[in-house]
Design a protein around this motif. Structure first.
Motif, short mmCIF file in Angstrom:
data_model
loop_
_atom_site.label_atom_id
_atom_site.label_comp_id
_atom_site.label_asym_id
_atom_site.label_seq_id
_atom_site.Cartn_x
_atom_site.Cartn_y
_atom_site.Cartn_z
N LEU A 119 70.21 146.23 -22.99
CA LEU A 119 70.66 144.86 -22.84
C LEU A 119 71.69 144.52 -23.91
O LEU A 119 71.58 144.97 -25.05
CB LEU A 119 69.48 143.89 -22.99
CG LEU A 119 68.35 144.02 -22.00
CD1 LEU A 119 67.22 143.06 -22.37
CD2 LEU A 119 68.83 143.74 -20.59
N THR A 120 72.64 143.68 -23.54
CA THR A 120 73.58 143.13 -24.53
C THR A 120 73.06 141.76 -24.97
O THR A 120 72.14 141.22 -24.35
CB THR A 120 74.98 142.97 -23.91
OG1 THR A 120 74.91 141.99 -22.86
CG2 THR A 120 75.53 144.29 -23.39
N GLN A 121 73.67 141.22 -26.00
CA GLN A 121 73.26 139.89 -26.46
C GLN A 121 73.48 138.84 -25.38
O GLN A 121 72.66 137.95 -25.18
CB GLN A 121 74.02 139.50 -27.74
CG GLN A 121 73.54 138.20 -28.36
CD GLN A 121 72.09 138.25 -28.80
OE1 GLN A 121 71.67 139.17 -29.49
NE2 GLN A 121 71.30 137.25 -28.42
N ALA A 122 74.57 138.95 -24.64
CA ALA A 122 74.84 137.99 -23.56
C ALA A 122 73.77 138.07 -22.48
O ALA A 122 73.32 137.04 -21.95
CB ALA A 122 76.23 138.23 -22.97
N GLN A 123 73.34 139.28 -22.15
CA GLN A 123 72.28 139.45 -21.15
C GLN A 123 70.97 138.89 -21.66
O GLN A 123 70.23 138.23 -20.92
CB GLN A 123 72.13 140.92 -20.78
CG GLN A 123 73.31 141.46 -19.99
CD GLN A 123 73.28 142.97 -19.87
OE1 GLN A 123 72.79 143.69 -20.77
NE2 GLN A 123 73.80 143.49 -18.77
N LEU A 124 70.66 139.12 -22.94
CA LEU A 124 69.44 138.59 -23.53
C LEU A 124 69.46 137.06 -23.50
O LEU A 124 68.46 136.42 -23.14
CB LEU A 124 69.26 139.09 -24.96
CG LEU A 124 68.10 138.49 -25.76
CD1 LEU A 124 66.77 138.68 -25.05
CD2 LEU A 124 68.06 139.08 -27.15
N ASP A 125 70.58 136.46 -23.87
CA ASP A 125 70.69 135.00 -23.83
C ASP A 125 70.47 134.47 -22.42
O ASP A 125 69.77 133.46 -22.24
CB ASP A 125 72.06 134.56 -24.35
CG ASP A 125 72.26 134.85 -25.83
OD1 ASP A 125 71.26 135.10 -26.54
OD2 ASP A 125 73.43 134.84 -26.28
N ALA A 126 71.03 135.15 -21.43
CA ALA A 126 70.86 134.73 -20.04
C ALA A 126 69.41 134.86 -19.60
O ALA A 126 68.87 133.99 -18.90
CB ALA A 126 71.78 135.53 -19.12
N ILE A 127 68.75 135.93 -20.01
CA ILE A 127 67.34 136.15 -19.67
C ILE A 127 66.48 135.01 -20.24
O ILE A 127 65.64 134.45 -19.56
CB ILE A 127 66.86 137.52 -20.17
CG1 ILE A 127 67.48 138.63 -19.32
CG2 ILE A 127 65.34 137.62 -20.17
CD1 ILE A 127 67.30 140.02 -19.90
N LEU A 128 66.69 134.69 -21.51
CA LEU A 128 65.88 133.64 -22.14
C LEU A 128 66.18 132.27 -21.55
O LEU A 128 65.27 131.43 -21.44
CB LEU A 128 66.08 133.65 -23.66
CG LEU A 128 65.52 134.88 -24.38
CD1 LEU A 128 65.82 134.82 -25.86
CD2 LEU A 128 64.03 135.05 -24.12
N THR A 129 67.40 132.04 -21.13
CA THR A 129 67.73 130.78 -20.45
C THR A 129 66.99 130.70 -19.13
O THR A 129 66.38 129.67 -18.81
CB THR A 129 69.26 130.67 -20.21
OG1 THR A 129 69.91 130.65 -21.47
CG2 THR A 129 69.60 129.42 -19.43
N ARG A 130 66.98 131.77 -18.37
CA ARG A 130 66.24 131.79 -17.08
C ARG A 130 64.74 131.70 -17.32
O ARG A 130 64.02 131.10 -16.54
CB ARG A 130 66.62 133.04 -16.29
CG ARG A 130 68.04 132.99 -15.74
CD ARG A 130 68.33 134.12 -14.79
NE ARG A 130 68.39 135.43 -15.40
CZ ARG A 130 69.50 136.03 -15.82
NH1 ARG A 130 70.66 135.42 -15.70
NH2 ARG A 130 69.46 137.23 -16.35
N PHE A 131 64.26 132.31 -18.40
CA PHE A 131 62.83 132.27 -18.72
C PHE A 131 62.38 130.85 -19.01
O PHE A 131 61.24 130.48 -18.78
CB PHE A 131 62.54 133.19 -19.92
CG PHE A 131 61.10 133.54 -20.10
CD1 PHE A 131 60.48 134.42 -19.23
CD2 PHE A 131 60.35 133.03 -21.15
CE1 PHE A 131 59.14 134.77 -19.39
CE2 PHE A 131 59.03 133.37 -21.33
CZ PHE A 131 58.42 134.24 -20.45
N SER A 132 63.30 130.02 -19.52
CA SER A 132 63.00 128.62 -19.83
C SER A 132 62.81 127.76 -18.58
O SER A 132 62.22 126.69 -18.66
CB SER A 132 64.14 128.01 -20.66
OG SER A 132 64.29 128.69 -21.86
#
Length: 164
Positions: free
Chosen positions: A150-163
């Motif tokens: 994962l890249t940082q951008a992908q991680l940020d997107a994952i955590l946004t969706r997790f919210s």
């Protein structure tokens, strides 16, 4: 001086492109991001891994994740903090945390992927869950890419969706 101008222009064009390349997120960075997303709760237990320095800036995050049962290491009391996290490892941590939050972690019905044989047996349900719920996106060509990072951008997107 005239000869220097084309070199400076070339450097100006190349530097932003080089900076745009994202490096993979490490296992320690992923746990830290999840811990921060959770509100940086206190660590209830000790540090169970032998390869984690006591002065690591992410030690509280790791202690929290271990205490919650989210991380179990890579074997032999090791956490391997600097290794890039794989998509299947991220899926397991996310599913375990979702279960701790009493979210539905049942196995969703998803389309068959082209690389199912590459998924580790201990990760298949979690990777299918994370992909089926939309937390982790599919890779090109109908692949889950379980060993991809994962890249940082992908991680940020994952955590946004997790919210959501």
């Amino acid at each position: 001086m005239r000869q220097l101008i084309p070199a400076l222009l070339l450097l100006t064009l190349l530097v932003p492109a080089a900076a745009a390349v994202e490096v993979p997120v490490t296992r320690a960075q992923f746990v830290s991001a999840l811990w921060s997303w959770a509100g940086s709760p206190p660590c209830a237990g000790g540090q169970p891994f032998s390869d984690v320095p006591q002065a690591a800036p992410w030690l509280s995050a790791l202690c929290w994740a271990a205490g919650e049962g989210l991380v179990r290491g890579t074997g032999g009391l090791l956490f391997t903090p600097d290794r890039p996290i794989t998509r299947e490892e991220a899926a397991i941590l996310l599913r375990r945390y979702a279960a701790r939050l009493d979210r539905d972690v049942s196995f969703p019905e998803i389309a068959r992927c082209n690389d199912f044989e590459d998924i580790s047996p201990w990760a298949d349900d979690s990777l299918y869950w994370a992909t089926g719920t939309g937390l982790i996106g599919w890779s090109e060509g109908g692949r889950l890419d379980p060993q991809g990072t994962l890249t940082q951008a992908q991680l940020d997107a994952i955590l946004t969706r997790f919210s959501q």
